[in-house]
Design a protein around this motif. Sequence first.
Motif, PDB file in Angstrom:
ATOM      1  N   LEU A  97       0.819  -1.211   0.000  1.00  0.00           N
ATOM      2  CA  LEU A  97       0.000   0.000   0.000  1.00  0.00           C
ATOM      3  C   LEU A  97       0.858   1.269   0.000  1.00  0.00           C
ATOM      4  CD1 LEU A  97      -2.802  -1.103   2.508  1.00  0.00           C
ATOM      5  CD2 LEU A  97      -2.994  -0.854   0.024  1.00  0.00           C
ATOM      6  N   VAL A  98       1.910   1.248   0.812  1.00  0.00           N
ATOM      7  CA  VAL A  98       2.785   2.431   0.887  1.00  0.00           C
ATOM      8  C   VAL A  98       3.502   2.661  -0.442  1.00  0.00           C
ATOM      9  CG1 VAL A  98       4.856   3.374   1.997  1.00  0.00           C
ATOM     10  CG2 VAL A  98       3.081   2.301   3.384  1.00  0.00           C
ATOM     11  N   THR A  99       4.075   1.593  -1.004  1.00  0.00           N
ATOM     12  CA  THR A  99       4.819   1.754  -2.256  1.00  0.00           C
ATOM     13  C   THR A  99       3.887   2.074  -3.429  1.00  0.00           C
ATOM     14  OG1 THR A  99       4.794  -0.657  -2.574  1.00  0.00           O
ATOM     15  CG2 THR A  99       6.761   0.306  -1.562  1.00  0.00           C
ATOM     16  N   ALA A 100       2.645   1.598  -3.393  1.00  0.00           N
ATOM     17  CA  ALA A 100       1.683   1.960  -4.440  1.00  0.00           C
ATOM     18  C   ALA A 100       1.428   3.461  -4.420  1.00  0.00           C
ATOM     19  CB  ALA A 100       0.374   1.198  -4.257  1.00  0.00           C
ATOM     20  N   GLY A 101       1.285   4.025  -3.233  1.00  0.00           N
ATOM     21  CA  GLY A 101       1.089   5.469  -3.127  1.00  0.00           C
ATOM     22  C   GLY A 101       2.294   6.246  -3.633  1.00  0.00           C
ATOM     23  N   ILE A 102       3.485   5.776  -3.288  1.00  0.00           N
ATOM     24  CA  ILE A 102       4.703   6.461  -3.752  1.00  0.00           C
ATOM     25  C   ILE A 102       4.829   6.356  -5.268  1.00  0.00           C
ATOM     26  CG2 ILE A 102       7.229   6.424  -3.662  1.00  0.00           C
ATOM     27  CD1 ILE A 102       6.926   5.491  -0.718  1.00  0.00           C
ATOM     28  N   TYR A 103       4.598   5.157  -5.785  1.00  0.00           N
ATOM     29  CA  TYR A 103       4.685   4.963  -7.238  1.00  0.00           C
ATOM     30  C   TYR A 103       3.649   5.821  -7.965  1.00  0.00           C
ATOM     31  CZ  TYR A 103       4.791   2.515 -11.750  1.00  0.00           C
ATOM     32  OH  TYR A 103       4.895   2.211 -13.087  1.00  0.00           O
ATOM     33  N   GLY A 104       2.437   5.875  -7.440  1.00  0.00           N
ATOM     34  CA  GLY A 104       1.403   6.720  -8.032  1.00  0.00           C
ATOM     35  C   GLY A 104       1.790   8.184  -8.013  1.00  0.00           C
ATOM     36  N   GLY A 105       2.412   8.630  -6.920  1.00  0.00           N
ATOM     37  CA  GLY A 105       2.876  10.015  -6.851  1.00  0.00           C
ATOM     38  C   GLY A 105       3.948  10.306  -7.893  1.00  0.00           C
ATOM     39  N   ILE A 106       4.832   9.336  -8.124  1.00  0.00           N
ATOM     40  CA  ILE A 106       5.877   9.518  -9.143  1.00  0.00           C
ATOM     41  C   ILE A 106       5.251   9.597 -10.535  1.00  0.00           C
ATOM     42  CG2 ILE A 106       7.848   8.390 -10.256  1.00  0.00           C
ATOM     43  CD1 ILE A 106       8.597   7.299  -7.468  1.00  0.00           C
ATOM     44  N   VAL A 107       4.310   8.677 -10.820  1.00  0.00           N
ATOM     45  CA  VAL A 107       3.650   8.686 -12.129  1.00  0.00           C
ATOM     46  C   VAL A 107       2.875   9.982 -12.328  1.00  0.00           C
ATOM     47  CG1 VAL A 107       1.857   7.566 -13.535  1.00  0.00           C
ATOM     48  CG2 VAL A 107       3.536   6.179 -12.313  1.00  0.00           C
ATOM     49  N   GLY A 108       2.156  10.417 -11.279  1.00  0.00           N
ATOM     50  CA  GLY A 108       1.380  11.651 -11.393  1.00  0.00           C
ATOM     51  C   GLY A 108       2.249  12.879 -11.562  1.00  0.00           C
ATOM     52  N   ALA A 109       3.400  12.925 -10.892  1.00  0.00           N
ATOM     53  CA  ALA A 109       4.269  14.100 -10.976  1.00  0.00           C
ATOM     54  C   ALA A 109       5.027  14.155 -12.300  1.00  0.00           C
ATOM     55  CB  ALA A 109       5.256  14.097  -9.812  1.00  0.00           C
ATOM     56  N   THR A 110       5.453  12.992 -12.805  1.00  0.00           N
ATOM     57  CA  THR A 110       6.255  12.979 -14.038  1.00  0.00           C
ATOM     58  C   THR A 110       5.421  12.741 -15.284  1.00  0.00           C
ATOM     59  OG1 THR A 110       6.702  10.604 -13.848  1.00  0.00           O
ATOM     60  CG2 THR A 110       8.259  12.108 -12.775  1.00  0.00           C
ATOM     61  N   GLU A 111       4.207  12.204 -15.114  1.00  0.00           N
ATOM     62  CA  GLU A 111       3.323  11.806 -16.213  1.00  0.00           C
ATOM     63  C   GLU A 111       3.964  10.723 -17.092  1.00  0.00           C
ATOM     64  OE1 GLU A 111       1.637  15.084 -18.336  1.00  0.00           O
ATOM     65  OE2 GLU A 111       1.066  16.144 -16.506  1.00  0.00           O
ATOM     66  N   TYR A 112       4.833   9.918 -16.467  1.00  0.00           N
ATOM     67  CA  TYR A 112       5.465   8.782 -17.157  1.00  0.00           C
ATOM     68  C   TYR A 112       5.418   7.568 -16.248  1.00  0.00           C
ATOM     69  CZ  TYR A 112       7.464  12.019 -20.562  1.00  0.00           C
ATOM     70  OH  TYR A 112       7.623  12.965 -21.530  1.00  0.00           O
ATOM     71  N   GLU A 113       5.324   6.407 -16.866  1.00  0.00           N
ATOM     72  CA  GLU A 113       5.493   5.160 -16.118  1.00  0.00           C
ATOM     73  C   GLU A 113       6.985   4.836 -16.115  1.00  0.00           C
ATOM     74  OE1 GLU A 113       3.168   2.121 -17.911  1.00  0.00           O
ATOM     75  OE2 GLU A 113       1.300   3.212 -17.691  1.00  0.00           O
ATOM     76  N   LEU A 125       0.930  -9.355  -4.758  1.00  0.00           N
ATOM     77  CA  LEU A 125       0.767  -8.030  -4.157  1.00  0.00           C
ATOM     78  C   LEU A 125       1.485  -6.964  -4.976  1.00  0.00           C
ATOM     79  CD1 LEU A 125       1.126  -8.833  -0.352  1.00  0.00           C
ATOM     80  CD2 LEU A 125      -0.900  -7.968  -1.516  1.00  0.00           C
ATOM     81  N   SER A 126       2.599  -7.329  -5.577  1.00  0.00           N
ATOM     82  CA  SER A 126       3.323  -6.379  -6.417  1.00  0.00           C
ATOM     83  C   SER A 126       2.495  -6.003  -7.644  1.00  0.00           C
ATOM     84  CB  SER A 126       4.666  -6.957  -6.840  1.00  0.00           C
ATOM     85  OG  SER A 126       5.288  -6.109  -7.769  1.00  0.00           O
ATOM     86  N   LEU A 127       1.845  -6.997  -8.261  1.00  0.00           N
ATOM     87  CA  LEU A 127       0.965  -6.693  -9.399  1.00  0.00           C
ATOM     88  C   LEU A 127      -0.112  -5.694  -8.981  1.00  0.00           C
ATOM     89  CD1 LEU A 127       0.453 -10.270 -10.900  1.00  0.00           C
ATOM     90  CD2 LEU A 127       1.722  -8.384 -11.934  1.00  0.00           C
ATOM     91  N   GLY A 128      -0.725  -5.950  -7.833  1.00  0.00           N
ATOM     92  CA  GLY A 128      -1.764  -5.041  -7.340  1.00  0.00           C
ATOM     93  C   GLY A 128      -1.225  -3.669  -7.000  1.00  0.00           C
ATOM     94  N   ALA A 129      -0.014  -3.610  -6.415  1.00  0.00           N
ATOM     95  CA  ALA A 129       0.562  -2.319  -6.016  1.00  0.00           C
ATOM     96  C   ALA A 129       0.935  -1.483  -7.234  1.00  0.00           C
ATOM     97  CB  ALA A 129       1.777  -2.543  -5.124  1.00  0.00           C
ATOM     98  N   VAL A 130       1.532  -2.111  -8.248  1.00  0.00           N
ATOM     99  CA  VAL A 130       1.898  -1.362  -9.453  1.00  0.00           C
ATOM    100  C   VAL A 130       0.629  -0.890 -10.170  1.00  0.00           C
ATOM    101  CG1 VAL A 130       3.038  -1.514 -11.706  1.00  0.00           C
ATOM    102  CG2 VAL A 130       4.142  -2.494  -9.691  1.00  0.00           C
ATOM    103  N   TYR A 131      -0.369  -1.759 -10.256  1.00  0.00           N
ATOM    104  CA  TYR A 131      -1.644  -1.367 -10.881  1.00  0.00           C
ATOM    105  C   TYR A 131      -2.286  -0.208 -10.117  1.00  0.00           C
ATOM    106  CZ  TYR A 131      -6.556  -1.693 -12.291  1.00  0.00           C
ATOM    107  OH  TYR A 131      -7.827  -1.404 -12.732  1.00  0.00           O
TER     108      TYR A 131
END
Length: 199
Positions: free
Chosen positions: A81-97, A130-136
């Motif tokens: 859950l924590v890493t999903a939030g961080i990853y989402g913040g990175i994607v949202g800030a950079t607009e790149y995967e 869980l990693s699949l779910g977190a990245v998604y």
Amino acid sequence: MTQSAPSPSEGNPFAQQPAGGNPYAQQPADGNPYAQQPAEGNPFAQQPGAALPPPAPFAPPAAPARNNVALGLVVAVVTALVTAGIYGGIVGATEYEIGYAAVGVGFLIGFAAGKVGGANPLLPVVSALLSLGAVYLGQLIGIAMIGGDEIGVSAVTLFTEHFDVLTEGWSEAADAMTFLFLAIGAYAAFSGARKGARQ
């Protein structure tokens, strides 16, 4: 002319002197100078039946409990859950995967699960899922952040009230790289769990 042998104390400063008047002189026990003397009067002598002293304060702490599968699963879920939030913040800030971020998400989930849960074969598999779910979930958070900025709505509102729109947007934007990042994150979680169990 004969010369008599000197007495032990005459002219020899190292000869053993009688103990009379000397409180530090060693007294032989029954003629044996190496016999152990009684501990009477010695506060530092080990008394029979005495308890052992407490351990030194600088002793290393006991090793944490390992092979706790339930705790390993809980740690893996929280890390996901924590890493999903961080990853989402990175994607949202950079607009790149970013593929490296997906690898980091998976590895952290797996490593935390293996470190706490031990070498149970269930943990790498659950960590990969869980990693699949977190990245998604991270990608959905990123889409919500980007979409919210474009239409002037908060990402939380998009996520909670229009989740179906987010998943539809993810399906339309998903390409081969999206699924590659999902697979890389799952592999990193699987190998991270095995590595964490070995350390």
